[in-house]
Design an enzyme around this catalytic site. Structure first.
Site, PDB file in Angstrom:
ATOM      1  N   ASP A 108     -51.947  71.737 -42.424  1.00 36.02           N
ATOM      2  CA  ASP A 108     -50.742  70.912 -42.377  1.00 36.02           C
ATOM      3  C   ASP A 108     -50.208  70.588 -43.768  1.00 36.02           C
ATOM      4  O   ASP A 108     -50.015  69.431 -44.132  1.00 36.02           O
ATOM      5  CB  ASP A 108     -50.961  69.640 -41.537  1.00 36.02           C
ATOM      6  CG  ASP A 108     -50.860  69.938 -40.049  1.00 36.02           C
ATOM      7  OD1 ASP A 108     -50.899  71.139 -39.676  1.00 36.02           O
ATOM      8  OD2 ASP A 108     -50.741  68.992 -39.259  1.00 36.02           O
TER       9      ASP A 108
ATOM     10  N   HIS B 202     -49.454  73.054 -38.125  1.00 35.13           N
ATOM     11  CA  HIS B 202     -48.088  73.213 -38.631  1.00 35.13           C
ATOM     12  C   HIS B 202     -47.905  74.479 -39.467  1.00 35.13           C
ATOM     13  O   HIS B 202     -46.796  74.768 -39.900  1.00 35.13           O
ATOM     14  CB  HIS B 202     -47.662  71.983 -39.422  1.00 35.13           C
ATOM     15  CG  HIS B 202     -47.194  70.871 -38.540  1.00 35.13           C
ATOM     16  ND1 HIS B 202     -45.876  70.698 -38.194  1.00 35.13           N
ATOM     17  CD2 HIS B 202     -47.881  69.896 -37.892  1.00 35.13           C
ATOM     18  CE1 HIS B 202     -45.769  69.662 -37.391  1.00 35.13           C
ATOM     19  NE2 HIS B 202     -46.968  69.150 -37.185  1.00 35.13           N
TER      20      HIS B 202
ATOM     21  N   GLU C 277     -25.968  88.393 -33.052  1.00 34.66           N
ATOM     22  CA  GLU C 277     -27.077  87.543 -32.614  1.00 34.66           C
ATOM     23  C   GLU C 277     -26.773  86.932 -31.244  1.00 34.66           C
ATOM     24  O   GLU C 277     -27.636  86.851 -30.365  1.00 34.66           O
ATOM     25  CB  GLU C 277     -27.327  86.427 -33.633  1.00 34.66           C
ATOM     26  CG  GLU C 277     -28.032  86.902 -34.893  1.00 34.66           C
ATOM     27  CD  GLU C 277     -28.008  85.877 -36.027  1.00 34.66           C
ATOM     28  OE1 GLU C 277     -28.854  85.996 -36.918  1.00 34.66           O
ATOM     29  OE2 GLU C 277     -27.146  84.975 -36.028  1.00 34.66           O
TER      30      GLU C 277
ATOM     31  N   ASN D 290     -13.374  77.850 -35.299  1.00 37.87           N
ATOM     32  CA  ASN D 290     -12.615  78.029 -36.540  1.00 37.87           C
ATOM     33  C   ASN D 290     -12.385  79.504 -36.868  1.00 37.87           C
ATOM     34  O   ASN D 290     -11.879  79.844 -37.932  1.00 37.87           O
ATOM     35  CB  ASN D 290     -13.295  77.304 -37.708  1.00 37.87           C
ATOM     36  CG  ASN D 290     -14.697  77.858 -37.970  1.00 37.87           C
ATOM     37  OD1 ASN D 290     -15.098  78.861 -37.362  1.00 37.87           O
ATOM     38  ND2 ASN D 290     -15.429  77.221 -38.856  1.00 37.87           N
TER      39      ASN D 290
END
Lengths: 176, 723
Positions: free
Chosen positions: B207, B240, B664, B695
């Site tokens: 971690d 992690h 994607e 946009n």
């Protein structure tokens, strides 16, 4: 028949009283159990004996250390295990709260206590002075307790304890 | 003030009786004051921990969805292109190591770059340069990061799963726990304890990354020391060190922000480096060091033989292990069941699910726990719901969140063939070691609180240590207020090195040193940004207010469920219910196992009649919170799913550019449509992508993604109302 009526009224009153006190006791039990639960890390209805003081005090009691030790002696297992079981804690704690033992010490007495130590009536105390009292007299603070207290009580600029301010910090009634 | 300051001195002896009485009174008051603060601190702690672990569960569920998609998809399509796999895993780079090395060397570092420069093989000068550069907030150029990672990868490839050390060559070995991106803590450890060297060996117990802002700096430093002192610096993998966890907990984002050009490549390489980190370290054959813990199935011999690099993420079962299983049973998700629980808050009663031992009561009702091993990455609470479910009261959610309602791996796994395939056994060995927590009752049960790994009791520890002739297990994985904690009669040590983990002042960090006698010595510290030491009350208050804020957000996120449940008790529509009812409802919906009655004054107002004005628990959140001005219901939904949406976005956004390209988007849709059995042609998908791309810049950013979700949700609501 008047007598019978009286009896009925009395009976009703007693019932009402019983219901009320049951409600009070059940409310009390909930308070005690939720304070206990916070420290019951294993969820096995036991807490470390060293946490009992925190639990009792967090329920609004003001025991002295000596009184605390009496309570612990009362509820600890025959063979001290270092743990306190909830079944033993609950009845004792309920009694303490119902009998209003370890009653709160009024706030003005706290202020007076500081004033007693402040013999010159200057409105403040030196950290060394207070440390001497609290670590050597009464039920002495450990060094850790003393340091923690000073870190909150001492005015960092003047290096003095303006105890009136500190009393208001300690007595603020947080809603927890 | 120089004159006679002390009463005691003036009296030349014992102070007066009044003074002693005064002292006793002050002591009593002060101890009571501290007790109240302490109990507030504990509550705060419970809040943080409950919320933290609830997040981990969500992550695991999301991952089980993708695992399911992966396996199901490959099954459906035989040898067809494995798109999810393509989305989740980095493409296997076919080029040879030499070519890659060459490629990294050729990256040009501009003259304007003022940060540290590395030359390989590394020397002490390099690590010193790195340390001082990071202290001055500089960033290491992507070229050097890639080179460093590449070297680390080469080095780790030849390391075994379990590293055996001897304490005899050094005076003492230092073991550090979770760092979680807190560079300050690492620097403080080095300052107090010295830099790693042949005389000063270190073990870092996993971690390193996520949560904190300086994860990349930490791994750069750790890997540099690893290459410099390969025999004296040891790194264990933590839960992690996992690219799927990094999507949620911030490391992916950090890398992409710091490395605009090379970020994607760095992440790809890291995915591999993480999977190559050793799993365990053993000192003198006596002390076992792993990140999480063990289970009753943990077998160190087996663990030594697994192909650890195959487990790229502990959140995903390796491929093929789900074959031949009936995946259509038990359709539920914890999200759904959490919502479903609203139907009878009172019957739920007060389920005790405390941090360490949440397991006990829960697991006894879980069908799969008793027979199989305790590991259960994907077996959160939902698997044990036997009670009939009502449809969730809140509106049906549109895709993609809808797709979360897929079977759990756990329920699939429990149906698996008696002899699970080798991949699964290997995967479980690693998951248990990375994810488990100790508990104080005997036995081994699924870690239902975290949703992964297991809880292991003193007997499990005892058995494993005895079997291997060992005496101590050192693990990390759990934040502790003092930075360390002993349990299982001193046979298990938890060590946690990120101070102020939840909030400024929430906990100390610690490291532990072991000499040849193997007697642990603990060292605590606390990194503080403020120069003045905070008082206990200040520390509690700061932590408390941020815990309460987190809690208010949770309440707000479940507003409609809560309101529906409150109203069940509020028959006369007074807007008020009793404190008990309020507490029951909130626990039944949020399931955080918190002392709601006690927290009540901080969360909700009381009316004059002593009842709770339940709507007031949603009030505080609106102040200062950037909630879009839409219908309350929608704001709530967005709030609740924002993290999930962000993760889904990150997964679709395969190159982590912060933008979903049309390509994607198309790939993802192909996958979803094939899973759903819907035929959508490319043209339709492209149209869809263009309609989301508000946009019109040719790609979808996160705001557009959220907006699309919002629009879809709105339509969905309308439909529902009409239907």
């Amino acid at each position: 028949s008047t007598r019978y009526d009286l009896y009925r009224v009395l009976h009703a009153a007693l019932c009402l009283f019983a219901i009320c006190s049951e409600a009070i006791v059940s409310e009390l039990h909930k308070r005690i159990s939720s304070a206990f639960d916070v420290f019951d890390h294993e969820s096995n209805h036991t807490v470390d004996v060293r946490e009992i003081g925190t639990i009792i005090r967090s329920l609004g009691c003001f025991p002295t250390e000596a009184q605390l030790h009496d309570v612990i002696a009362e509820i600890e297992e025959e063979e001290p295990t270092g743990f306190i079981r909830f079944e033993r804690f609950l009845p004792t704690m309920s009694r303490i709260l119902l009998e209003h033992r370890f009653r709160p010490v009024p706030e003005d007495l706290l202020l007076q206590a500081f004033e007693v130590l402040d013999q010159q009536k200057r409105g403040h105390l030196d950290p060394e002075e207070l440390t001497r009292y609290l670590t050597q007299e009464g039920e002495p603070f450990t060094q850790e307790e003393m340091e923690e207290m000073l870190s909150a009580a001492v005015d960092p600029d003047k290096n003095l304890i303006f105890y009136k301010d500190f009393v208001s910090v300690m007595t603020v009634d947080d809603p927890w | 003030m120089g004159c006679g300051t002390s009463v005691a001195i003036e009296n030349q002896g014992r102070p007066s009786e009044v003074a002693i009485k005064a002292a006793v009174l002050i002591q009593r008051w002060y101890r009571r004051y501290v007790a109240r603060l302490e109990i507030r601190r504990r509550y705060t702690w419970n809040i943080f921990q409950s919320i933290e672990y609830a997040g981990e569960q969500d992550q695991l569920q999301l991952s089980s969805f993708f695992s399911f998609m992966l396996d199901n998809f490959t099954q459906l399509n035989g040898n067809g292109p494995d798109l999810i796999s393509h989305l989740l895993d980095s493409a296997v780079d076919p080029v040879t190591e030499e070519v890659r090395q060459c490629k990294y060397e050729q990256i040009v570092v501009p003259d304007s770059y003022s940060g540290p420069r590395l030359s390989f093989p590394l020397s002490v000068t390099d690590t010193n340069t790195l340390l001082s550069a990071f202290k001055e907030q500089q960033t290491l150029h992507g070229k050097y990061v890639l080179q460093l990672l590449h070297e680390t990868q080469k080095f780790l490839k030849q390391m075994p799963n379990v590293i055996y050390l001897s304490s005899s060559y050094a005076k003492e070995i230092t073991i550090c726990g979770d760092l979680h991106g807190r560079l300050d803590d690492l620097l403080l450890i080095f300052y107090k304890n010295g830099l790693p060297s042949a005389e000063n060996p270190y073990i870092f117990n996993g971690d390193f990354v996520d949560r904190g802002k300086k994860s990349i700096e930490i791994i750069i430093i750790l890997f540099a020391f690893l290459l410099l002192y390969p025999d004296h610096m040891h790194l264990n993998r933590g839960n992690h060190e996992d690219h799927i966890m990094n999507l949620r907990y911030g490391f992916t984002k950090e890398v992409m922000q710091k490395y605009k050009t090379h970020g994607r490549e760095i992440l790809q390489l890291l995915q591999d480096v993480f999977s190559l980190l050793p799993i365990a370290t053993i000192i003198d054959n006596k002390v076992l060091i792993v990140h999480g813990g063990i289970s009753d199935k943990t077998d160190l011999y087996f663990l030594s033989s697994v192909e650890r690099h195959r487990v790229k993420s502990a959140l995903r079962l390796p491929k093929r292990s789900l074959d031949h299983t009936d995946v259509c049973c038990s359709r539920s998700s914890s999200r759904q069941s959490r919502r479903a629980r609203v139907d009878s808050p009172c019957s739920t009663g007060r389920m005790k699910r405390k941090k360490k031992s949440r397991l006990t009561k829960q697991s006894s009702s879980s069908s799969s726990s008793s027979s199989s091993s305790a590991s259960s990455v994907c077996s959160p609470r939902a698997s044990c719901r036997a009670t009939p479910r009502h449809p969730p009261p809140s509106p049906r959610l549109p895709s993609p969140v809808d797709m979360l309602q897929v079977p759990f791996l756990d329920s699939i796994v429990s149906l698996a063939l008696p002899e699970p395939p080798k991949e699964e056994l290997e995967w479980r060995q690693i998951v248990d070691v990375l994810w488990s927590d100790p508990k104080n009752q005997n036995g081994c049960s699924p870690n239902s609180f975290r949703g992964g790994g297991c809880y292991f009791g003193p007997d499990v520890t005892q058995r494993l240590l005895k079997k291997h002739g060992m005496c101590l297990l050192i693990r990390s994985h759990e934040c502790k207020q003092e930075g360390y904690e002993l349990c299982h009669n001193g046979q298990v040590i938890t060590i946690f090195s990120a101070s102020n983990y939840y909030e400024e002042g929430s906990n100390r960090g610690a490291y532990v040193k072991l000499g040849p006698e193997l007697i642990p010595r603990f060292f605590q510290y606390q990194v503080s940004r403020s120069t003045r030491k905070l008082t206990l009350q200040q520390r509690v208050s700061v932590a408390e207010s941020s815990a309460l804020k987190a809690l208010q957000e949770k309440l707000f996120a479940h507003r409609s469920e809560l309101m529906a449940a409150f109203q069940q008790y509020d028959i006369n529509n007074t807007g008020r219910i009793s404190t008990n009812e309020w507490a029951q409802v909130v626990e039944s919906v949020l399931r955080l196992d918190l002392p709601w009655r006690t927290l009540r004054p901080r969360l909700v107002r009381l009316a004059s009649d002593g009842n709770v004005e339940y709507e007031s628990c949603f009030e505080n959140i609106s102040a200062g919170q950037p909630i879009p001005q839409v219908t309350p219901n929608l704001a709530e939904t967005m709030y609740r799913y924002r993290t999930d949406l962000e993760i889904i976005f990150n997964i679709i956004d395969k190159d982590h550019s912060g933008q979903i390209s049309i390509e994607e988007f198309r790939q993802t849709w192909k996958l979803f449509s094939s899973h759903l059995g819907v035929d959508v042609d490319d043209q339709a998908i492209d149209d869809m992508a263009r309609s989301i791309d508000f946009n019109k810049d040719g790609s979808i950013d996160f705001n557009e993604f959220l907006e699309a979700f919002r629009v879809v949700h709105k339509l969905d609501m309308k439909e529902q109302q009409q239907g």
